[in-house]
Each structure stands twice: as C-alpha cells, then as structure tokens.
Design a protein around this motif. Structure first.
Motif, PDB file in Angstrom:
ATOM      1  N   LYS A 247       0.801  -1.219   0.000  1.00  0.00           N
ATOM      2  CA  LYS A 247       0.000   0.000   0.000  1.00  0.00           C
ATOM      3  C   LYS A 247       0.836   1.273   0.000  1.00  0.00           C
ATOM      4  O   LYS A 247       0.512   2.236  -0.695  1.00  0.00           O
ATOM      5  N   PHE A 248       1.913   1.285   0.776  1.00  0.00           N
ATOM      6  CA  PHE A 248       2.656   2.528   0.959  1.00  0.00           C
ATOM      7  C   PHE A 248       3.987   2.596   0.225  1.00  0.00           C
ATOM      8  O   PHE A 248       4.500   3.682  -0.003  1.00  0.00           O
TER       9      PHE A 248
ATOM     10  N   HIS B  63       5.628   9.818   8.908  1.00  0.00           N
ATOM     11  CA  HIS B  63       6.238   9.782   7.576  1.00  0.00           C
ATOM     12  C   HIS B  63       5.243   9.310   6.512  1.00  0.00           C
ATOM     13  O   HIS B  63       5.488   9.480   5.322  1.00  0.00           O
ATOM     14  N   ARG B  64       4.119   8.757   6.915  1.00  0.00           N
ATOM     15  CA  ARG B  64       3.084   8.313   5.972  1.00  0.00           C
ATOM     16  C   ARG B  64       2.013   9.388   5.742  1.00  0.00           C
ATOM     17  O   ARG B  64       1.206   9.270   4.828  1.00  0.00           O
ATOM     18  N   TRP B  65       1.998  10.418   6.568  1.00  0.00           N
ATOM     19  CA  TRP B  65       0.947  11.424   6.478  1.00  0.00           C
ATOM     20  C   TRP B  65       0.905  12.096   5.117  1.00  0.00           C
ATOM     21  O   TRP B  65      -0.160  12.327   4.564  1.00  0.00           O
ATOM     22  N   ARG B  66       2.061  12.431   4.569  1.00  0.00           N
ATOM     23  CA  ARG B  66       2.092  13.158   3.297  1.00  0.00           C
ATOM     24  C   ARG B  66       1.493  12.325   2.163  1.00  0.00           C
ATOM     25  O   ARG B  66       0.701  12.832   1.376  1.00  0.00           O
TER      26      ARG B  66
ATOM     27  N   LEU C 151      -7.694   5.016   3.279  1.00  0.00           N
ATOM     28  CA  LEU C 151      -6.356   5.216   2.726  1.00  0.00           C
ATOM     29  C   LEU C 151      -5.258   4.796   3.699  1.00  0.00           C
ATOM     30  O   LEU C 151      -4.190   4.354   3.280  1.00  0.00           O
ATOM     31  N   ALA C 152      -5.507   4.941   4.989  1.00  0.00           N
ATOM     32  CA  ALA C 152      -4.484   4.665   6.002  1.00  0.00           C
ATOM     33  C   ALA C 152      -4.446   3.207   6.454  1.00  0.00           C
ATOM     34  O   ALA C 152      -3.459   2.775   7.050  1.00  0.00           O
ATOM     35  N   ALA C 153      -5.497   2.455   6.199  1.00  0.00           N
ATOM     36  CA  ALA C 153      -5.565   1.067   6.687  1.00  0.00           C
ATOM     37  C   ALA C 153      -4.318   0.286   6.290  1.00  0.00           C
ATOM     38  O   ALA C 153      -3.804   0.469   5.197  1.00  0.00           O
TER      39      ALA C 153
END
Length: 133
Positions: free
Chosen positions: A24-25, A78-81, A108-110
């Motif tokens: 995902k990321f 660090h994933r917020w952006r 989106l964050a899952a």
C-alpha cells in the motif's frame, strides 16, 4: 457473512500485515486501485484486529498493546504526506462531510488506525495541496 481463516502463528499474521503495508505505501503509486479500496482496507483492518485480539487472549498482552500502538497512524508521521496526497485526489474532497472525510482517510491509512490528531494534520495538508501551497 463471515469467513474464518486460520494461521499457524502470530508471525504469519504479522508478516501478511507488513506485506499489506509495503504494497500500500511502498510499492504502489497514487493511482493504484487498492489504495482507496474499502474492501482491501477492511481486510487489512481485520488482520490487525485479529492479531491484536489474539495477542491479548494469549500469554502476551503487553505485546498486544505494543502492536496496537505501532498500528496507530500518529506513530507513522512519515506516511501522512502520502495519505494526504491520495486523499486530495478524491474528486469531491471539499464536499465531503466530516464523517465521510474520516472514512476516506481511514480507508487510505488502513491498516493504521486514524486518531483525531493525525486526521486533522492530514486534512490541513490536503487543504494546502488543493490551495496550491
């Protein structure tokens, strides 16, 4: 309808969750359909919840809390952006209600859980992006 899937140990669940995070990321781009998929988000969240629940009922409740803490979005600034960038791609972002915004960011964050602080930071970042800042 509910389906039961069994794993041999918690390490398998942890590995699958980490693979989901990587996909995902790290490995997908912003247009990947999985990023905004409620089905994928739900599956990842169920894995996280199952892991934490299983650890709580085992002889390692301290490890359960450690995992619960690790899967909080506030622990992954660090994933917020990237989440904000993907949230800004919603065609109706500014028309969404507060509940709809939260649901979209949670999708989106899952498998990370979204706390109020992280949600507000992401919403502010989205607004800056949409304003061209």
């Amino acid at each position: 309808m509910s389906e039961l899937v069994e794993f041999d140990n918690f390490a398998q669940v942890e590995m699958l969750l980490r693979a989901g995070m990587e996909l995902k990321f790290e490995l997908s781009d912003d247009t990947d359909v999985l990023n905004g998929s409620p089905v994928y988000a739900s599956a990842l969240n169920r894995l996280r919840e199952g892991l934490i629940s299983g650890l709580r009922s085992s002889s390692t409740p301290g490890r359960a809390q450690k995992q619960a803490d690790w899967y909080r979005l506030s622990q992954h600034q660090h994933r917020w952006r990237i989440i904000a960038h993907r949230a800004a791609m919603h065609p109706r972002w500014r028309d969404l209600t507060e509940a709809e915004m939260r649901h979209w960011v949670e999708t989106l964050a899952a498998p990370l859980t979204v706390d109020d602080r992280a949600l507000e930071a992401i919403k502010a970042a989205v607004e800056k992006m949409l304003d061209g800042d």
